[in-house]
Every structure is written in structure tokens, then in C-alpha cells.
Design a protein around this motif. Structure first.
Motif, PDB file in Angstrom:
ATOM      1  N   LYS A  51       1.044  -1.536  -0.224  1.00 25.69           N
ATOM      2  CA  LYS A  51       0.376   0.112   0.635  1.00 25.69           C
ATOM      3  C   LYS A  51       0.839   1.445  -0.287  1.00 25.69           C
ATOM      4  O   LYS A  51       0.396   2.524   0.958  1.00 25.69           O
ATOM      5  N   ASP A  52       1.601   1.279  -0.688  1.00 24.37           N
ATOM      6  CA  ASP A  52       2.618   2.703  -0.862  1.00 24.37           C
ATOM      7  C   ASP A  52       2.471   3.041  -2.382  1.00 24.37           C
ATOM      8  O   ASP A  52       3.156   4.251  -2.602  1.00 24.37           O
ATOM      9  N   GLY A  53       1.465   2.211  -3.603  1.00 22.00           N
ATOM     10  CA  GLY A  53       0.950   3.837  -4.596  1.00 22.00           C
ATOM     11  C   GLY A  53       1.880   2.707  -5.505  1.00 22.00           C
ATOM     12  O   GLY A  53       1.548   2.817  -6.717  1.00 22.00           O
ATOM     13  N   ILE A  54       2.789   1.843  -5.451  1.00 24.28           N
ATOM     14  CA  ILE A  54       3.568   1.328  -6.102  1.00 24.28           C
ATOM     15  C   ILE A  54       3.631  -0.559  -6.819  1.00 24.28           C
ATOM     16  O   ILE A  54       3.217  -1.186  -5.652  1.00 24.28           O
ATOM     17  N   ASP A  55       3.321  -0.776  -7.758  1.00 22.35           N
ATOM     18  CA  ASP A  55       3.034  -1.882  -8.221  1.00 22.35           C
ATOM     19  C   ASP A  55       4.094  -2.889  -7.466  1.00 22.35           C
ATOM     20  O   ASP A  55       5.287  -2.515  -7.595  1.00 22.35           O
ATOM     21  N   ASN A  56       3.752  -4.344  -6.937  1.00 21.97           N
ATOM     22  CA  ASN A  56       4.538  -4.800  -6.900  1.00 21.97           C
ATOM     23  C   ASN A  56       5.646  -6.101  -7.540  1.00 21.97           C
ATOM     24  O   ASN A  56       6.307  -5.868  -7.198  1.00 21.97           O
ATOM     25  N   VAL A  57       4.994  -5.672  -8.558  1.00 25.14           N
ATOM     26  CA  VAL A  57       5.749  -6.112  -9.765  1.00 25.14           C
ATOM     27  C   VAL A  57       5.317  -5.651 -11.078  1.00 25.14           C
ATOM     28  O   VAL A  57       4.802  -5.280 -11.262  1.00 25.14           O
ATOM     29  N   ARG A  58       6.756  -5.199 -11.435  1.00 21.75           N
ATOM     30  CA  ARG A  58       6.376  -4.449 -12.496  1.00 21.75           C
ATOM     31  C   ARG A  58       7.174  -5.259 -14.393  1.00 21.75           C
ATOM     32  O   ARG A  58       8.325  -5.007 -14.111  1.00 21.75           O
ATOM     33  N   VAL A  59       6.678  -5.118 -15.114  1.00 20.92           N
ATOM     34  CA  VAL A  59       6.894  -5.948 -16.155  1.00 20.92           C
ATOM     35  C   VAL A  59       6.965  -5.108 -17.430  1.00 20.92           C
ATOM     36  O   VAL A  59       6.261  -4.586 -17.935  1.00 20.92           O
ATOM     37  N   SER A  60       8.551  -5.073 -18.354  1.00 24.81           N
ATOM     38  CA  SER A  60       8.226  -4.799 -19.858  1.00 24.81           C
ATOM     39  C   SER A  60       9.652  -5.978 -20.349  1.00 24.81           C
ATOM     40  O   SER A  60       9.687  -7.142 -19.794  1.00 24.81           O
ATOM     41  N   HIS A  61      10.054  -5.568 -20.954  1.00 22.79           N
ATOM     42  CA  HIS A  61      11.042  -5.858 -21.977  1.00 22.79           C
ATOM     43  C   HIS A  61      11.521  -5.061 -23.145  1.00 22.79           C
ATOM     44  O   HIS A  61      11.414  -3.872 -23.446  1.00 22.79           O
ATOM     45  N   ASP A  62      12.702  -5.426 -23.316  1.00 21.77           N
ATOM     46  CA  ASP A  62      13.850  -5.141 -24.430  1.00 21.77           C
ATOM     47  C   ASP A  62      14.022  -6.618 -25.454  1.00 21.77           C
ATOM     48  O   ASP A  62      13.444  -7.366 -25.493  1.00 21.77           O
ATOM     49  N   GLU A  63      14.605  -5.920 -26.408  1.00 23.48           N
ATOM     50  CA  GLU A  63      15.023  -7.013 -27.484  1.00 23.48           C
ATOM     51  C   GLU A  63      15.870  -8.631 -27.186  1.00 23.48           C
ATOM     52  O   GLU A  63      15.371  -9.965 -28.025  1.00 23.48           O
ATOM     53  N   ARG A  64      16.155  -8.435 -25.773  1.00 29.55           N
ATOM     54  CA  ARG A  64      16.730  -9.977 -24.442  1.00 29.55           C
ATOM     55  C   ARG A  64      16.452 -10.559 -24.024  1.00 29.55           C
ATOM     56  O   ARG A  64      16.278 -11.242 -23.901  1.00 29.55           O
ATOM     57  N   PHE A  65      15.516  -9.461 -23.862  1.00 26.96           N
ATOM     58  CA  PHE A  65      15.391 -10.171 -21.679  1.00 26.96           C
ATOM     59  C   PHE A  65      13.695  -9.771 -21.485  1.00 26.96           C
ATOM     60  O   PHE A  65      13.426  -8.419 -22.035  1.00 26.96           O
ATOM     61  N   LEU A  66      13.277 -10.380 -20.960  1.00 28.77           N
ATOM     62  CA  LEU A  66      11.361 -10.247 -20.251  1.00 28.77           C
ATOM     63  C   LEU A  66      12.766  -9.384 -18.470  1.00 28.77           C
ATOM     64  O   LEU A  66      13.102 -10.302 -18.245  1.00 28.77           O
ATOM     65  N   ILE A  67      11.951  -7.500 -18.732  1.00 33.42           N
ATOM     66  CA  ILE A  67      12.565  -7.248 -17.425  1.00 33.42           C
ATOM     67  C   ILE A  67      11.587  -7.033 -16.268  1.00 33.42           C
ATOM     68  O   ILE A  67      10.181  -6.373 -16.313  1.00 33.42           O
ATOM     69  N   ILE A  68      12.496  -7.582 -14.986  1.00 32.11           N
ATOM     70  CA  ILE A  68      10.616  -7.833 -13.119  1.00 32.11           C
ATOM     71  C   ILE A  68      11.304  -6.593 -12.931  1.00 32.11           C
ATOM     72  O   ILE A  68      12.500  -6.673 -12.184  1.00 32.11           O
ATOM     73  N   GLU A  69      10.514  -6.114 -12.790  1.00 35.44           N
ATOM     74  CA  GLU A  69      11.487  -4.631 -11.097  1.00 35.44           C
ATOM     75  C   GLU A  69      10.070  -5.083 -10.660  1.00 35.44           C
ATOM     76  O   GLU A  69       8.668  -5.473 -10.840  1.00 35.44           O
ATOM     77  N   SER A  70      10.753  -5.351  -9.076  1.00 37.17           N
ATOM     78  CA  SER A  70       9.832  -5.979  -7.473  1.00 37.17           C
ATOM     79  C   SER A  70      10.785  -5.517  -6.582  1.00 37.17           C
ATOM     80  O   SER A  70      11.561  -4.433  -6.236  1.00 37.17           O
ATOM     81  N   GLN A  71       9.114  -4.611  -6.127  1.00 37.49           N
ATOM     82  CA  GLN A  71       9.842  -4.045  -3.785  1.00 37.49           C
ATOM     83  C   GLN A  71       9.709  -5.132  -3.753  1.00 37.49           C
ATOM     84  O   GLN A  71      10.440  -5.049  -2.291  1.00 37.49           O
ATOM     85  N   GLY A  72      10.328  -6.897  -3.505  1.00 34.77           N
ATOM     86  CA  GLY A  72      10.395  -7.842  -2.929  1.00 34.77           C
ATOM     87  C   GLY A  72      10.112  -7.758  -1.852  1.00 34.77           C
ATOM     88  O   GLY A  72      10.038  -8.426  -1.008  1.00 34.77           O
TER      89      GLY A  72
END
Length: 384
Positions: free
Chosen positions: A65-86
Motif C-alpha cells: 500500500k505505498d502506491g507502487i505495483d509490487n511487480v512491474r514487467v517490461s521487455h527489450d530485445e533480449r530480456f524480460l525485465i522484472i522490477e520488484s519491491q520484493g
């Protein structure tokens, strides 16, 4: 109950399956697809055998409940990118407690998973720290505690809560063994191959314990047996890992694939070869919970569970009052009572609870900071 986006299609030759990929899906590499719509967050799908599965949407919710998604997913040409608060999105023990002085803290992780993972010529040794990520953004650690001894069982066992996690000194909550509280896209009912629960840093998926109906992957023999990394290959999924409850290395034994080194600085000096079991006999864990009855329960019902205590085995004097918290696996008690040394808890087992897996339990005494925490491993199993 968690209902994920799920597309299925008949099992046919590869060229036929390709024509049946939903038209709104864009292939970004390997088994990964993305569905994009103007004004909305993209949704990522993984082709898991004969399914296209939305693995992450449930876990993006803002669990702290800090206003930020727990997991955020994106990608580039080589990788799936996972940003996380853990930050765990399931019940946990109160930390710090009598068995762990650390607090769970929000993290800022950014992991890169190869879109097209490749098997390596040599096994990469697992470093200390994060070795992969669960779907909820909480990280997996190898089976050792910081002094290099088995953290899961034996004399060097450390205190993990009922969801098989705990925080280390910098507040990183992590799993050393099968995290039975991580929601997967479909229920693990023991009647089919387990669903994906996370990914290793070489990009290969990590599945739950089942290989097929009633058969755990850890029990496979012959050519299909798990290798020293806890992985094997099949026609539908390619190479993949399985968790092995009750058997070393529990999550991963090494990286079979080519690892992305930016995910953990220790990978640059990790060396080669799989981990070896160094479990020492005996235990230092206090045996305060003598029995848990009944040891099995059906899904979709509320059950009365009794915990018989032996307070004389506790390191600290247990209060005479009832516990402030009771939890079995991911299931916490709605009502708690105590008469003498018997604690009774009313616990609801949901319809999508994993079947056939032995859950741990823990109890807490004291509603403030640093409660007395006691636990018992492998005490309860959900049945149909």
C-alpha cells in the motif's frame, strides 16, 4: 481464488499451433508474448506447454500500500525485465520475532530474464543472495545460510515462517525452499504437471513439485529424472526446473543455462558445478509444538485444527494466553482459542489450495513487536 488469463489450444504439431496464437499477441522471443492496448499496461503471456498463461497480473497488486505495483514487467530485445519491491503478498510471520531479529523491508529489484534461454556447456554455481525470482517478485536464495550450511534442515536449520521465507540483515524476504504460498495461474491439485511459480536467472522456468498426476518430479527415475540442478526436459516445456520438497537442493542445485550476470554481482565469481548436500544430523529448533490434529483437511471448508504444546521445550517462557497468530502454510486462523496446552484454530482452506504438499505451521505469542514465535515443519496436508 486467483483466476488468471489463460488461453488453451489443442495439442498439435508446432506449425499448426503457431497459426492458433491469438491475433492480439505479439511474439517477443522464446515462449514469451505480449498483449498491448493503448492506454493500458501491457500483459505478458508465457507459452506453458499447450497454454498461454498470464503469470504476473495477479502479483502486480500493491501489497504494501505505498502506491507502487509490487511487480512491474517490461521487455527489450533480449530480456524480460522484472522490477520488484520484493515484498511478500501473502501472510508472513511478524519480523523481528524471537527467532529472527530482522525486519521485512521494501526493495528495489530489477532482474533481466533471457527471453530465449540457452543451456550452457557447464553448470554455473549458485551464488549467495538472489538466484531467481518467484512470480510475486520475492527472491529465491540457494539452500545455504550465510555460513554455508544447510538452512532448510538438519542441525543448521534456520527459522522460516509457514510460507518458507524470512528476511536477512538488509530486510530482503526470501525463500530457501518450495514457497507454497506463491499463487500460480492455476491450482496445483496434484493431478497434472505443476504450474510455474518463478524463474531462475538463466531464464528457465521453475515449476511446483508435480510431474504428473500423483507423481512428484523428485521421484522420477531413468532418463527423465531431475539432474543435479533440479531440472529436466520434456517435449511440451523444453528444459525447466522443479522444486523438490524435503529433498536437497529444494529449489535449484545450479544453473543449467547461460546466466545473466547483472542479476547478482556474485555471479561474476560464482565458479562452476552444482551444490552438494552438507546437511548435519540433529536439530537446534525448539520442539514446542508436539502434534497438529487433524493432519489433513479438504478444500473449500473451514476446519478446527488443534495444536498440542509442550511449553517446557520453549527457549522463552510462553505466555499462558492464546497465541496472537496461527498460520499453516498460506492459511491464517480466523478464530483462536486455548485450553491448557491445547490451542484450537479455525482455518479456512480455499478451493484453490495446493493438494498433497506438506505445509509447515507457526504460532506467535504477543501482539506487539518481537513476539515469541514457534513452528513445526511438515505437519499438514490438503486433500480433495
Amino acid at each position: 481464488m486467483f483466476i488468471a488469463s489463460l488461453f488453451t489450444f489443442a495439442q498439435r504439431p508446432e506449425e499448426t499451433r503457431e497459426r492458433q496464437i491469438p491475433s492480439e499477441f505479439k511474439h517477443i522471443g522464446g515462449r514469451w508474448f505480449v498483449k498491448e492496448k493503448a492506454g493500458e499496461k501491457p500483459t505478458y503471456f508465457y507459452r506453458d506447454g499447450e497454454r498461454f498463461v498470464d503469470l504476473f497480473s495477479y502479483h502486480t497488486k500493491d501489497s504494501n500500500k505505498d502506491g507502487i505495483d509490487n511487480v512491474r514487467v517490461s521487455h527489450d530485445e533480449r530480456f524480460l525485465i522484472i522490477e520488484s519491491q520484493g515484498y511478500p503478498n501473502h501472510p508472513t510471520a511478524v519480523f523481528p520475532n524471537s527467532r529472527n531479529p530482522n525486519s521485512i523491508r521494501v526493495q528495489s529489484f530489477k532482474f533481466r530474464l533471457p527471453l530465449e534461454p540457452k543451456l550452457a556447456d557447464k553448470i554455473t554455481r549458485l551464488p549467495m543472495g538472489a538466484i531467481g525470482t518467484a512470480l510475486n517478485g520475492v527472491v529465491f536464495f540457494n539452500p545455504f545460510e550465510m555460513e554455508g550450511q544447510n538452512a532448510v534442515e538438519g542441525y543448521s536449520e534456520v527459522w522460516l515462517d509457514s510460507c518458507c521465507g524470512h528476511p536477512q540483515q538488509t530486510g530482503v524476504y526470501h525463500y530457501h525452499k518450495y514457497p507454497s504460498c506463491v499463487k500460480s495461474p492455476f491450482a496445483d491439485d496434484g493431478q497434472q504437471h505443476s504450474p510455474i511459480i518463478g524463474f531462475a536467472f538463466d531464464g528457465f522456468p521453475l515449476y511446483g513439485p508435480y510431474e504428473a498426476a500423483g507423481a512428484m518430479a523428485k521421484d522420477l527415475k531413468g532418463d527423465h529424472a531431475l539432474d543435479v540442478c533440479n531440472g529436466h526436459k520434456d517435449e511440451q516445456r523444453g528444459y525447466h526446473y522443479h522444486v523438490t520438497p524435503g529433498r536437497f537442493p529444494y529449489i535449484l542445485g545450479g544453473y543449467a543455462g547461460v546466466v545473466e550476470p547483472s542479476n547478482n554481482r556474485g555471479l561474476n565469481r560464482a565458479g562452476t558445478g552444482a551444490l552438494t548436500d552438507n546437511t548435519q544430523p540433529g536439530t537446534r529448533m525448539e520442539q514446542v509444538i508436539a502434534t497438529v490434529r487433524p493432519g489433513t483437511a479438504a478444500r473449500g471448508k473451514t476446519h478446527s485444527i488443534q495444536f498440542e504444546l509442550t511449553p517446557e521445550n520453549a527457549r522463552r517462557v510462553l505466555p499462558a494466553d492464546k497465541p496472537s497468530w496461527v498460520q499453516i502454510g498460506p492459511f491464517d486462523a480466523a478464530k483462536i482459542a486455548r485450553e491448557g496446552n491445547v490451542v484450537t484454530a479455525e482455518i479456512m482452506i480455499p478451493d484453490d489450495a495446493p493438494v498433497g504438499i506438506l505445509f509447515d505451521c507457526h504460532l506467535e505469542f504477543g501482539s506487539g513487536a518481537n513476539p515469541i514465535a514457534i513452528k513445526k515443519n511438515d505437519v499438514f496436508r490438503v486433500v480433495e
